[in-house]
Design a protein around this motif. Structure first.
Motif, mmCIF file in Angstrom:
data_model
loop_
_atom_site.group_PDB
_atom_site.id
_atom_site.type_symbol
_atom_site.label_atom_id
_atom_site.label_comp_id
_atom_site.label_asym_id
_atom_site.label_seq_id
_atom_site.Cartn_x
_atom_site.Cartn_y
_atom_site.Cartn_z
ATOM 1 N N PRO A 1 0.843 -1.202 0.000
ATOM 2 C CA PRO A 1 0.000 0.000 0.000
ATOM 3 C C PRO A 1 0.878 1.252 0.000
ATOM 4 O O PRO A 1 1.961 1.267 0.579
ATOM 5 C CB PRO A 1 -0.780 -0.111 1.331
ATOM 6 N N GLU A 2 0.409 2.304 -0.645
ATOM 7 C CA GLU A 2 1.193 3.521 -0.738
ATOM 8 C C GLU A 2 1.427 4.162 0.621
ATOM 9 O O GLU A 2 2.428 4.854 0.830
ATOM 10 C CB GLU A 2 0.513 4.520 -1.672
ATOM 11 N N ASP A 3 0.483 3.944 1.566
ATOM 12 C CA ASP A 3 0.600 4.596 2.864
ATOM 13 C C ASP A 3 1.221 3.699 3.924
ATOM 14 O O ASP A 3 1.137 3.993 5.121
ATOM 15 C CB ASP A 3 -0.771 5.080 3.351
ATOM 16 N N ALA A 4 1.882 2.600 3.520
ATOM 17 C CA ALA A 4 2.476 1.686 4.499
ATOM 18 C C ALA A 4 3.565 2.407 5.296
ATOM 19 O O ALA A 4 4.532 2.914 4.733
ATOM 20 C CB ALA A 4 3.061 0.462 3.800
ATOM 21 N N SER A 5 3.382 2.439 6.629
ATOM 22 C CA SER A 5 4.357 3.098 7.493
ATOM 23 C C SER A 5 5.390 2.115 8.027
ATOM 24 O O SER A 5 6.365 2.505 8.663
ATOM 25 C CB SER A 5 3.645 3.761 8.669
ATOM 26 N N GLY A 6 5.164 0.837 7.785
ATOM 27 C CA GLY A 6 6.065 -0.213 8.202
ATOM 28 C C GLY A 6 5.707 -1.497 7.495
ATOM 29 O O GLY A 6 4.619 -1.609 6.911
ATOM 30 N N ILE A 7 6.609 -2.456 7.534
ATOM 31 C CA ILE A 7 6.397 -3.736 6.844
ATOM 32 C C ILE A 7 6.824 -4.853 7.774
ATOM 33 O O ILE A 7 7.929 -4.838 8.323
ATOM 34 C CB ILE A 7 7.223 -3.810 5.538
ATOM 35 N N LEU A 8 5.941 -5.825 7.961
ATOM 36 C CA LEU A 8 6.278 -7.019 8.728
ATOM 37 C C LEU A 8 6.107 -8.242 7.834
ATOM 38 O O LEU A 8 5.047 -8.423 7.229
ATOM 39 C CB LEU A 8 5.397 -7.144 9.971
ATOM 40 N N ILE A 9 7.147 -9.045 7.732
ATOM 41 C CA ILE A 9 7.084 -10.301 6.968
ATOM 42 C C ILE A 9 6.954 -11.409 8.002
ATOM 43 O O ILE A 9 7.883 -11.673 8.761
ATOM 44 C CB ILE A 9 8.341 -10.499 6.107
ATOM 45 N N PRO A 10 5.787 -12.061 8.066
ATOM 46 C CA PRO A 10 5.500 -12.972 9.175
ATOM 47 C C PRO A 10 6.031 -14.380 8.961
ATOM 48 O O PRO A 10 6.562 -14.717 7.894
ATOM 49 C CB PRO A 10 3.973 -12.968 9.210
ATOM 50 N N GLY A 11 5.837 -15.186 9.974
ATOM 51 C CA GLY A 11 6.268 -16.579 9.928
ATOM 52 C C GLY A 11 5.305 -17.472 9.166
ATOM 53 O O GLY A 11 4.240 -17.059 8.727
ATOM 54 N N GLY A 12 5.712 -18.707 9.009
ATOM 55 C CA GLY A 12 4.910 -19.698 8.291
ATOM 56 C C GLY A 12 5.804 -20.574 7.428
ATOM 57 O O GLY A 12 6.969 -20.797 7.743
ATOM 58 N N PHE A 13 5.227 -21.020 6.330
ATOM 59 C CA PHE A 13 5.966 -21.913 5.430
ATOM 60 C C PHE A 13 5.669 -21.485 3.993
ATOM 61 O O PHE A 13 5.020 -22.196 3.228
ATOM 62 C CB PHE A 13 5.546 -23.368 5.654
ATOM 63 N N SER A 14 6.108 -20.280 3.634
ATOM 64 C CA SER A 14 5.802 -19.757 2.308
ATOM 65 C C SER A 14 6.227 -20.737 1.224
ATOM 66 O O SER A 14 7.352 -21.235 1.218
ATOM 67 C CB SER A 14 6.496 -18.400 2.091
ATOM 68 N N TYR A 15 5.273 -21.041 0.356
ATOM 69 C CA TYR A 15 5.492 -21.973 -0.753
ATOM 70 C C TYR A 15 6.015 -23.323 -0.260
ATOM 71 O O TYR A 15 6.775 -24.003 -0.962
ATOM 72 C CB TYR A 15 6.426 -21.367 -1.804
ATOM 73 N N GLY B 1 12.032 -19.764 2.436
ATOM 74 C CA GLY B 1 12.053 -18.345 2.066
ATOM 75 C C GLY B 1 12.548 -18.046 0.678
ATOM 76 O O GLY B 1 12.403 -16.911 0.199
ATOM 77 N N ALA B 2 13.111 -19.025 -0.024
ATOM 78 C CA ALA B 2 13.761 -18.751 -1.307
ATOM 79 C C ALA B 2 12.773 -18.314 -2.389
ATOM 80 O O ALA B 2 13.063 -17.405 -3.176
ATOM 81 C CB ALA B 2 14.536 -19.981 -1.776
ATOM 82 N N MET B 3 11.612 -18.959 -2.431
ATOM 83 C CA MET B 3 10.653 -18.609 -3.475
ATOM 84 C C MET B 3 9.960 -17.288 -3.177
ATOM 85 O O MET B 3 9.810 -16.443 -4.060
ATOM 86 C CB MET B 3 9.641 -19.746 -3.650
ATOM 87 N N ALA B 4 9.557 -17.086 -1.919
ATOM 88 C CA ALA B 4 8.903 -15.821 -1.560
ATOM 89 C C ALA B 4 9.843 -14.644 -1.782
ATOM 90 O O ALA B 4 9.399 -13.545 -2.148
ATOM 91 C CB ALA B 4 8.441 -15.867 -0.111
ATOM 92 N N ALA B 5 11.127 -14.852 -1.575
ATOM 93 C CA ALA B 5 12.102 -13.766 -1.749
ATOM 94 C C ALA B 5 12.120 -13.256 -3.179
ATOM 95 O O ALA B 5 12.552 -12.119 -3.425
ATOM 96 C CB ALA B 5 13.490 -14.248 -1.351
ATOM 97 N N ARG B 6 11.657 -14.051 -4.106
ATOM 98 C CA ARG B 6 11.660 -13.675 -5.523
ATOM 99 C C ARG B 6 10.304 -13.167 -5.990
ATOM 100 O O ARG B 6 10.111 -12.901 -7.179
ATOM 101 C CB ARG B 6 12.141 -14.859 -6.362
ATOM 102 N N SER B 7 9.373 -13.004 -5.068
ATOM 103 C CA SER B 7 8.091 -12.388 -5.401
ATOM 104 C C SER B 7 8.307 -10.915 -5.714
ATOM 105 O O SER B 7 9.132 -10.250 -5.063
ATOM 106 C CB SER B 7 7.128 -12.528 -4.219
ATOM 107 N N PRO B 8 7.605 -10.358 -6.690
ATOM 108 C CA PRO B 8 7.794 -8.941 -7.038
ATOM 109 C C PRO B 8 7.635 -7.986 -5.857
ATOM 110 O O PRO B 8 8.287 -6.941 -5.820
ATOM 111 C CB PRO B 8 6.721 -8.702 -8.104
ATOM 112 N N VAL B 9 6.808 -8.339 -4.875
ATOM 113 C CA VAL B 9 6.605 -7.424 -3.752
ATOM 114 C C VAL B 9 7.893 -7.201 -2.975
ATOM 115 O O VAL B 9 8.091 -6.139 -2.358
ATOM 116 C CB VAL B 9 5.494 -7.960 -2.803
ATOM 117 N N MET B 10 8.813 -8.164 -3.004
ATOM 118 C CA MET B 10 10.046 -8.004 -2.228
ATOM 119 C C MET B 10 10.953 -6.930 -2.823
ATOM 120 O O MET B 10 11.745 -6.314 -2.108
ATOM 121 C CB MET B 10 10.781 -9.329 -2.111
#
Length: 226
Positions: free
Chosen positions: A38-52, A59-68
């Motif tokens: 979001p344009e107004d994001a005042s901070g960013i938290l990347i949470p836990g889990g098992f992405s992909y 974390g290797a695949m999520a790290a290559r997502s455009p949002v990163m």
């Protein structure tokens, strides 16, 4: 102004993070990675889990997502960014911080409370503590062992970029207190800016008084800007 909690396929701590931040009076919302920041994001938290599903490496695949790419740009502009557990793995894989997180020395998933010693209290994420304080925050990971070359580790130490080390209840940093075999008992580190940090333990699980204690509140208060 809101903290964006980025959700990937396989994230499972995003709701916990939003609730913990709300408990501290910090506005937060979950953001699906494909929707971008979001344009107004005042901070960013990347949470836990098992992405992909932790395929390839955690974390290797999520790290290559455009949002990163957007996260890295925001981090360079001074926006606070915190990666927790899988988020720490994504942070390292995407170049937000040095090192990598790999398979625990035990080669098994570990879910337990651990003690951490505050190594640098002069950061947004640790200003609620004093250097040398011992806090109790849970871990839940199978690939939490922090690895880094000797040269880069020495640079981290020299630049005071180690946030937390695993220790015993008295603050002694020992092999016995190291739950996963991390280099130097490292549990959390800073990026090039002190507004960027990753850590393997879960502060959001030690924020609500009735669930897991409150020792993790100070970490999340890094987003309140005070």
């Amino acid at each position: 102004m809101t903290v964006a909690v980025i959700q990937f396929g396989g994230s499972n701590c995003d709701r916990d993070a939003v609730r913990a931040l709300a408990h501290l009076g910090i506005d937060a919302e979950r953001v699906w990675h494909e929707d971008g920041l979001p344009e107004d994001a005042s901070g960013i938290l990347i949470p836990g889990g098992f992405s992909y599903g932790d395929y390839l490496r955690a974390g290797a695949m999520a790290a290559r997502s455009p949002v990163m790419a957007e996260v890295r740009e925001a981090a360079d502009e001074g926006v606070p960014v915190l990666g927790v557990c899988n988020g720490a793995q994504i942070g390292c894989e995407s170049g937000l911080t040095d090192g990598v997180f790999t398979t625990n020395e035990s080669a098994r998933f570990q879910c337990e409370h651990v003690f951490l010693r505050v190594e640098n209290a002069d950061t947004p994420w640790t200003r609620a503590y004093d250097e040398g304080d011992v806090v109790e925050i849970p871990i839940a990971h199978g690939e939490g062992r922090f690895e880094i070359t000797a040269e880069r580790y020495e640079r981290l130490v020299a630049e005071d970029r180690v946030l937390f080390r695993y220790c015993d209840a008295e603050g002694n940093v020992t092999d016995e207190a190291n739950p996963n075999g991390s280099t130097g008992n490292v549990a959390g580190i800073l990026g090039k800016r002190d507004t960027v940090a990753v850590l393997m333990p879960h502060p959001e699980r030690a924020t609500l008084p009735d669930v897991g204690g409150t020792d993790g509140q100070g970490v999340l208060r890094g987003f309140d800007g005070e």
